[in-house]
Design a protein around this motif. Structure first.
Motif, PDB file in Angstrom:
ATOM      1  N   ARG A 226      42.178 -74.551 -16.222  1.00 29.86           N
ATOM      2  CA  ARG A 226      40.923 -73.975 -16.661  1.00 29.86           C
ATOM      3  C   ARG A 226      40.931 -72.482 -16.347  1.00 29.86           C
ATOM      4  N   TRP A 227      40.142 -71.742 -17.099  1.00 28.08           N
ATOM      5  CA  TRP A 227      39.947 -70.325 -16.840  1.00 28.08           C
ATOM      6  C   TRP A 227      38.450 -70.039 -16.937  1.00 28.08           C
ATOM      7  N   SER A 228      38.014 -69.008 -16.270  1.00 25.20           N
ATOM      8  CA  SER A 228      36.610 -68.615 -16.353  1.00 25.20           C
ATOM      9  C   SER A 228      36.511 -67.095 -16.358  1.00 25.20           C
ATOM     10  N   GLY A 229      35.387 -66.611 -16.823  1.00 22.37           N
ATOM     11  CA  GLY A 229      35.184 -65.159 -16.860  1.00 22.37           C
ATOM     12  C   GLY A 229      33.874 -64.820 -17.542  1.00 22.37           C
ATOM     13  N   HIS A 230      33.696 -63.524 -17.803  1.00 21.40           N
ATOM     14  CA  HIS A 230      32.454 -63.039 -18.405  1.00 21.40           C
ATOM     15  C   HIS A 230      32.782 -62.253 -19.669  1.00 21.40           C
ATOM     16  N   ILE A 231      31.982 -62.490 -20.699  1.00 18.21           N
ATOM     17  CA  ILE A 231      32.118 -61.763 -21.961  1.00 18.21           C
ATOM     18  C   ILE A 231      30.784 -61.089 -22.258  1.00 18.21           C
ATOM     19  N   LYS A 232      30.832 -59.828 -22.603  1.00 21.75           N
ATOM     20  CA  LYS A 232      29.609 -59.091 -22.919  1.00 21.75           C
ATOM     21  C   LYS A 232      29.287 -59.215 -24.408  1.00 21.75           C
ATOM     22  N   MET A 233      27.981 -59.267 -24.690  1.00 22.32           N
ATOM     23  CA  MET A 233      27.511 -59.384 -26.069  1.00 22.32           C
ATOM     24  C   MET A 233      26.304 -58.492 -26.285  1.00 22.32           C
ATOM     25  N   SER A 234      26.108 -58.074 -27.524  1.00 26.15           N
ATOM     26  CA  SER A 234      24.948 -57.272 -27.877  1.00 26.15           C
ATOM     27  C   SER A 234      23.661 -58.063 -27.654  1.00 26.15           C
ATOM     28  N   LEU A 235      22.597 -57.359 -27.277  1.00 25.98           N
ATOM     29  CA  LEU A 235      21.298 -58.001 -27.113  1.00 25.98           C
ATOM     30  C   LEU A 235      20.729 -58.480 -28.440  1.00 25.98           C
ATOM     31  N   GLN A 236      21.311 -58.019 -29.537  1.00 20.25           N
ATOM     32  CA  GLN A 236      20.851 -58.447 -30.851  1.00 20.25           C
ATOM     33  C   GLN A 236      21.399 -59.813 -31.241  1.00 20.25           C
ATOM     34  N   CYS A 237      22.317 -60.341 -30.448  1.00 23.31           N
ATOM     35  CA  CYS A 237      22.913 -61.636 -30.759  1.00 23.31           C
ATOM     36  C   CYS A 237      22.128 -62.763 -30.088  1.00 23.31           C
ATOM     37  N   GLY A 238      21.942 -63.852 -30.829  1.00 22.60           N
ATOM     38  CA  GLY A 238      21.336 -65.038 -30.247  1.00 22.60           C
ATOM     39  C   GLY A 238      22.409 -65.875 -29.573  1.00 22.60           C
ATOM     40  N   VAL A 239      22.243 -66.194 -28.300  1.00 21.95           N
ATOM     41  CA  VAL A 239      23.266 -66.943 -27.570  1.00 21.95           C
ATOM     42  C   VAL A 239      22.600 -67.803 -26.501  1.00 21.95           C
ATOM     43  N   ARG A 240      23.121 -69.006 -26.298  1.00 25.53           N
ATOM     44  CA  ARG A 240      22.611 -69.876 -25.244  1.00 25.53           C
ATOM     45  C   ARG A 240      23.742 -70.764 -24.741  1.00 25.53           C
ATOM     46  N   SER A 241      23.573 -71.255 -23.525  1.00 26.83           N
ATOM     47  CA  SER A 241      24.590 -72.115 -22.904  1.00 26.83           C
ATOM     48  C   SER A 241      24.515 -73.518 -23.487  1.00 26.83           C
ATOM     49  N   GLY A 242      25.575 -74.286 -23.266  1.00 30.97           N
ATOM     50  CA  GLY A 242      25.620 -75.659 -23.769  1.00 30.97           C
ATOM     51  C   GLY A 242      27.032 -76.195 -23.781  1.00 30.97           C
ATOM     52  N   GLU A 243      27.195 -77.398 -24.289  1.00 25.59           N
ATOM     53  CA  GLU A 243      28.501 -78.070 -24.291  1.00 25.59           C
ATOM     54  C   GLU A 243      29.278 -77.850 -25.574  1.00 25.59           C
ATOM     55  N   VAL A 244      28.722 -77.094 -26.504  1.00 25.21           N
ATOM     56  CA  VAL A 244      29.425 -76.822 -27.761  1.00 25.21           C
ATOM     57  C   VAL A 244      30.688 -76.025 -27.478  1.00 25.21           C
ATOM     58  N   GLU A 245      31.792 -76.407 -28.121  1.00 21.71           N
ATOM     59  CA  GLU A 245      33.068 -75.725 -27.919  1.00 21.71           C
ATOM     60  C   GLU A 245      33.249 -74.646 -28.984  1.00 21.71           C
ATOM     61  N   PHE A 246      33.577 -73.439 -28.531  1.00 23.47           N
ATOM     62  CA  PHE A 246      33.761 -72.290 -29.422  1.00 23.47           C
ATOM     63  C   PHE A 246      35.193 -71.782 -29.345  1.00 23.47           C
ATOM     64  N   LEU A 247      35.573 -71.027 -30.364  1.00 17.94           N
ATOM     65  CA  LEU A 247      36.784 -70.211 -30.296  1.00 17.94           C
ATOM     66  C   LEU A 247      36.310 -68.781 -30.057  1.00 17.94           C
ATOM     67  N   PHE A 248      36.567 -68.260 -28.860  1.00 15.56           N
ATOM     68  CA  PHE A 248      36.131 -66.922 -28.499  1.00 15.56           C
ATOM     69  C   PHE A 248      37.238 -65.915 -28.820  1.00 15.56           C
ATOM     70  N   THR A 249      36.882 -64.863 -29.528  1.00 10.31           N
ATOM     71  CA  THR A 249      37.812 -63.747 -29.749  1.00 10.31           C
ATOM     72  C   THR A 249      37.061 -62.456 -29.440  1.00 10.31           C
ATOM     73  N   GLY A 250      37.809 -61.394 -29.175  1.00  9.24           N
ATOM     74  CA  GLY A 250      37.135 -60.133 -28.901  1.00  9.24           C
ATOM     75  C   GLY A 250      38.072 -59.074 -28.373  1.00  9.24           C
ATOM     76  N   THR A 251      37.482 -58.000 -27.893  1.00  9.33           N
ATOM     77  CA  THR A 251      38.233 -56.839 -27.408  1.00  9.33           C
ATOM     78  C   THR A 251      37.986 -56.624 -25.921  1.00  9.33           C
ATOM     79  N   VAL A 252      38.911 -55.918 -25.288  1.00  5.67           N
ATOM     80  CA  VAL A 252      38.766 -55.526 -23.889  1.00  5.67           C
ATOM     81  C   VAL A 252      38.568 -54.024 -23.851  1.00  5.67           C
ATOM     82  N   ARG A 253      37.415 -53.584 -23.312  1.00  6.95           N
ATOM     83  CA  ARG A 253      37.102 -52.169 -23.226  1.00  6.95           C
ATOM     84  C   ARG A 253      36.879 -51.785 -21.778  1.00  6.95           C
ATOM     85  N   PHE A 254      37.740 -50.924 -21.261  1.00  2.00           N
ATOM     86  CA  PHE A 254      37.639 -50.442 -19.882  1.00  2.00           C
ATOM     87  C   PHE A 254      37.562 -51.620 -18.903  1.00  2.00           C
ATOM     88  N   GLY A 255      38.419 -52.621 -19.150  1.00  3.62           N
ATOM     89  CA  GLY A 255      38.526 -53.767 -18.255  1.00  3.62           C
ATOM     90  C   GLY A 255      37.463 -54.829 -18.447  1.00  3.62           C
TER      91      GLY A 255
END
Length: 288
Positions: A226-255
């Motif tokens: 398993r791996w864990s971490g934090h991903i930042k998102m715009s406040l304009q995005c609707g997001v909530r926790s749950g058991e739904v499985e996603f494919l996360f993609t994105g960029t790394v900016r200044f770590g």
């Protein structure tokens, strides 16, 4: 009583002085360090700095006069015109105003007093070089102007890299391309969502880590990987926790990881399978 010369009037004079004197150049293609103490007696000189890496840093002790920072990729490509530049001042940065210089016309980017906030500023590479001008102070305290920089894709515009881009679903083509080109690709679920000052911080638990540019996700678990971490998102995005499985993609900016395309994993499998049958996948991904 002397009145400080405005930056818009000072630039042509500084450039003239620079051409008539021996301007110094950075020997490091990615980062530059300098000191205004070497400019003693030449406080109106301009130093040209050329940095040709995708990321690096600048550090200027006891700023005097000005420097022009030319940020360019190390390859010649039509895609270079579609890049954005992001800079992140360090928390103790001060002593200068930072402008964008396009053909001698200046636009203020960061004031002296605002740099210590460490807020990321992004702009199109077509907007010009950075003109970093020392601010006159009456005291002799130690000052340093320092920031990190990165050249990033301009697909969503410069605001996308500071959490202010419009939040909208990715197209099928964008999802498939993100899997091949983004800084991280992982499968998992959202454990917690926290609102910070200018963005959401999303805590994720990952069941499969396909790729990460830098170690933004830490391994955990003994019997099951398993791996864990934090991903930042715009406040304009609707997001909530749950058991739904996603494919996360994105960029790394200044770590820090920033969310890109994030389809439900079952939807991605359907999309990926269809692209495989049609032979339109830009790259192969192990979905087992």
């Amino acid at each position: 009583m002397l009145t400080p010369t405005p930056a818009s009037l000072l630039l042509p004079l500084l450039l003239l002085l620079c051409r008539s004197s021996l301007c110094q150049y950075s020997s490091d293609q990615c980062s530059w360090k300098g000191s205004g103490l070497t400019h003693e007696g030449h406080t109106r000189d301009v130093e040209q700095v050329y940095l040709r890496c995708s990321q690096g840093s600048l550090e200027w002790l006891y700023p005097t006069g000005a420097i022009i920072v030319n940020l360019r990729p190390n390859t010649v490509s039509p895609a270079a015109a579609r890049l954005s530049v992001c800079i992140k001042p360090v928390v103790e940065s001060s002593g200068t105003n930072i402008y964008l210089d396009r053909n001698g016309k200046l636009r203020l980017l960061l004031r002296d007093q605002d740099q210590a906030q460490g807020k990321v500023q992004c702009f199109s590479i077509q907007e010009g070089a950075l003109f970093v001008e020392a601010v006159v102070h009456t005291d002799i305290g130690r000052r340093i102007t320092a920031f990190q920089y990165e050249l990033v894709s301009d697909r969503l515009g410069p605001r996308a890299h500071v959490g202010e881009a419009p939040c909208q679903p990715c197209s099928d083509a964008e999802v498939l391309l993100a899997v091949c080109t983004n800084d991280f690709v992982a499968r998992g679920s959202i454990e917690k969502v926290e609102m910070e000052e200018e963005h959401f911080s999303v805590t994720v638990e990952l069941h499969r880590l396909y790729r990460q540019k830098t170690q933004v996700f830490a391994p955990g678990g003994v019997r099951v990987r398993r791996w864990s971490g934090h991903i930042k998102m715009s406040l304009q995005c609707g997001v909530r926790s749950g058991e739904v499985e996603f494919l996360f993609t994105g960029t790394v900016r200044f770590g820090e990881a920033w969310m890109g395309c994030a389809p439900r994993y079952k939807d991605f499998l359907r999309l990926y399978g269809e692209a495989q049958r049609q032979g339109t996948n830009p790259c192969h991904m192990d979905t087992d």
